[in-house]
Motif scaffolding. Sequence first.
Motif, short mmCIF file in Angstrom:
data_model
loop_
_atom_site.label_atom_id
_atom_site.label_comp_id
_atom_site.label_asym_id
_atom_site.label_seq_id
_atom_site.Cartn_x
_atom_site.Cartn_y
_atom_site.Cartn_z
N ALA A 146 36.26 5.45 -26.44
CA ALA A 146 36.08 6.32 -27.61
C ALA A 146 37.14 6.04 -28.67
CB ALA A 146 36.14 7.78 -27.18
N HIS A 147 38.25 5.43 -28.26
CA HIS A 147 39.33 5.08 -29.18
C HIS A 147 39.68 3.61 -29.02
CE1 HIS A 147 39.92 9.39 -29.71
NE2 HIS A 147 40.70 9.10 -30.74
N GLY A 148 40.34 3.06 -30.03
CA GLY A 148 40.79 1.67 -29.93
C GLY A 148 41.44 1.22 -31.21
N GLN A 149 41.46 -0.11 -31.40
CA GLN A 149 42.06 -0.73 -32.60
C GLN A 149 43.43 -0.15 -32.90
OE1 GLN A 149 39.47 -1.57 -35.89
NE2 GLN A 149 37.65 -1.70 -34.61
N ALA A 150 44.23 -0.01 -31.85
CA ALA A 150 45.46 0.79 -31.93
C ALA A 150 46.69 -0.01 -32.33
CB ALA A 150 45.71 1.43 -30.56
N LEU A 151 46.57 -1.34 -32.43
CA LEU A 151 47.79 -2.15 -32.47
C LEU A 151 47.99 -2.84 -33.83
CD1 LEU A 151 47.47 -3.31 -28.78
CD2 LEU A 151 49.21 -1.76 -29.73
N LEU A 152 48.93 -3.77 -33.88
CA LEU A 152 49.34 -4.39 -35.15
C LEU A 152 48.51 -5.61 -35.53
CD1 LEU A 152 53.24 -4.20 -34.73
CD2 LEU A 152 51.76 -2.61 -35.96
N PHE A 153 47.90 -6.25 -34.53
CA PHE A 153 47.07 -7.43 -34.78
C PHE A 153 45.64 -7.14 -34.33
CE2 PHE A 153 51.35 -8.95 -34.45
CZ PHE A 153 51.44 -9.98 -35.40
N ASP A 154 44.67 -7.71 -35.05
CA ASP A 154 43.27 -7.50 -34.64
C ASP A 154 42.93 -8.40 -33.45
OD1 ASP A 154 42.62 -10.04 -35.59
OD2 ASP A 154 41.66 -9.31 -37.42
N SER A 208 45.91 4.99 -31.85
CA SER A 208 44.51 4.65 -31.57
C SER A 208 43.57 5.38 -32.52
CB SER A 208 44.18 4.94 -30.11
OG SER A 208 44.46 6.28 -29.81
N LEU A 209 42.47 4.72 -32.85
CA LEU A 209 41.52 5.24 -33.84
C LEU A 209 40.17 5.52 -33.19
CD1 LEU A 209 42.35 2.71 -36.72
CD2 LEU A 209 43.41 4.93 -36.22
N PRO A 210 39.44 6.56 -33.69
CA PRO A 210 38.13 6.85 -33.12
C PRO A 210 37.12 5.73 -33.41
CG PRO A 210 38.75 8.52 -34.76
CD PRO A 210 39.87 7.53 -34.70
N LEU A 211 36.36 5.34 -32.39
CA LEU A 211 35.37 4.26 -32.51
C LEU A 211 33.97 4.78 -32.20
CD1 LEU A 211 37.19 1.42 -30.48
CD2 LEU A 211 37.37 1.91 -32.93
N ASP A 212 32.97 4.12 -32.76
CA ASP A 212 31.59 4.46 -32.40
C ASP A 212 31.18 3.68 -31.15
OD1 ASP A 212 30.87 1.89 -33.14
OD2 ASP A 212 30.10 2.47 -35.11
N ALA A 213 29.92 3.84 -30.76
CA ALA A 213 29.47 3.24 -29.50
C ALA A 213 29.51 1.72 -29.55
CB ALA A 213 28.05 3.72 -29.19
N LEU A 254 35.04 1.12 -36.16
CA LEU A 254 35.74 2.31 -36.65
C LEU A 254 34.74 3.32 -37.19
CD1 LEU A 254 38.71 0.77 -38.68
CD2 LEU A 254 38.82 1.97 -36.48
N ILE A 255 34.91 4.59 -36.86
CA ILE A 255 34.05 5.64 -37.43
C ILE A 255 34.46 5.88 -38.89
CG2 ILE A 255 33.43 8.09 -37.26
CD1 ILE A 255 33.62 7.76 -34.20
N HIS A 256 35.77 5.86 -39.15
CA HIS A 256 36.27 6.06 -40.52
C HIS A 256 37.15 4.86 -40.88
CE1 HIS A 256 35.07 10.19 -39.79
NE2 HIS A 256 35.90 10.25 -38.77
N PRO A 257 36.64 3.90 -41.64
CA PRO A 257 37.46 2.72 -41.97
C PRO A 257 38.80 3.08 -42.64
CG PRO A 257 35.17 2.33 -42.51
CD PRO A 257 35.26 3.78 -42.10
N ASP A 258 38.83 4.23 -43.36
CA ASP A 258 40.09 4.63 -43.99
C ASP A 258 41.20 4.91 -42.98
OD1 ASP A 258 38.86 4.49 -46.36
OD2 ASP A 258 38.82 6.65 -46.78
#
Length: 363
Positions: A326-334, A269-274, A278-282
């Motif tokens: 606060a986190h998300g976008q954790a998986l293999l497909f959008d 899982s990646l940090p997300l903003d409100a 993504l907070i850091h696209p990298d």
Amino acid sequence: MSSLTLRLMLSTVVVAAFGSTSPAPSLREAGDRAGVLLGTAVRPSQLSELAYAKTLAREFNLVEPEDAMKWWVVRANADTFDFRQGDEVVHFAQAHGMKVRGHCLVWGRDNPAWLTQGQFTPTRFSKLLHEHITSVMKHYAGQVFAWDVVNEAFDENGNVRDSLWYNQPGVGLAGKGTAYIEQAFRWAHEADPQALLFYHEAEGEGLNRKSDTIYSRVKDFKTRHVPIDGVGLQLHISNLNFDIDPVATNIAHLAALGVQVHITELDVSLPLDARGELIHPDDLTRQAEIYRGIVRACLQTPVCTAIQTWGFTDKYSWIGSHSHHAHGQALLFDRSYQPKQSYRAFLHELSTGRSRLQQGTKP
Ligand code: XIL
């Protein structure tokens, strides 16, 4: 033109569109070649969504109900068993040539209130657990090939965790260490002698006190013929500096005990903003490298026989509610079912990893 004909034509167009954009090979095809099952957690309510079902059937050959076989679903009330949700998952799997992992029979969480708040003696509690394991496993015998029998029984220091099954009120084996765990495995083996029986744990994937305990307990179980076949490593990762080498070492240690290893709940899982961005696209690149590394760690040891992610589309993931978004976008497909960088890294490692290892070349 009848509405049925129109619907059939439309679905053919949709299927053709999916077919034309689908990457080749799929994860499940690459997994077949590498000799590892490719799985994901699923929610029956989503199976009627075409994109969900198409992606699932195309990419995976193993499914696990995310919640549908847990106590709170199967035993929503004390008097009846409700297998409808779990059956939906099983029927989908059978229709698409997939295996099913069962999750989970004994856990201190996700239990119905009548059970957690009821006043039971340990003897009655023991009967309830025996009846549950027996009924659920017999219902799914021949359909579920592997079960998480006991989930998350140890704390971070390697001690047996307080739980309703151990000592609150417990099944009569409080203070006797892993005796209740052993009892659950014996009941499970009696209920379905063909099923593979797993001990399943979080945060014991690398090398730490918890994984040391799991190692020594499994070793002890094997010596005393407690019927255990495998260890499931959850692998929910949120630390992007996660060190993968200890996971590979841990898998190799467990393999030496003669048990299988399944990676069961992988997500990164990646940090997300409100706004949920993504907070850091990298981070997507780092995420892809972690996925790649976990596939590599599994393929290094032949008894690591399944890699499963906890969901597959960012549209549906437990991480959102679990992390208060606060986190998300954790998986293999959008969210639109498009494969992400993580998918491509995962697939590439799966396609090349085992053959590279067989040739003896270094990754
Ligand atoms: C989670 C599910 O994803 C959620 O839908 C549910 O609300 C809570 O449980 N470890 C486990 C899984 O073994 O059963 C958990 O699943 C995630 C952590």
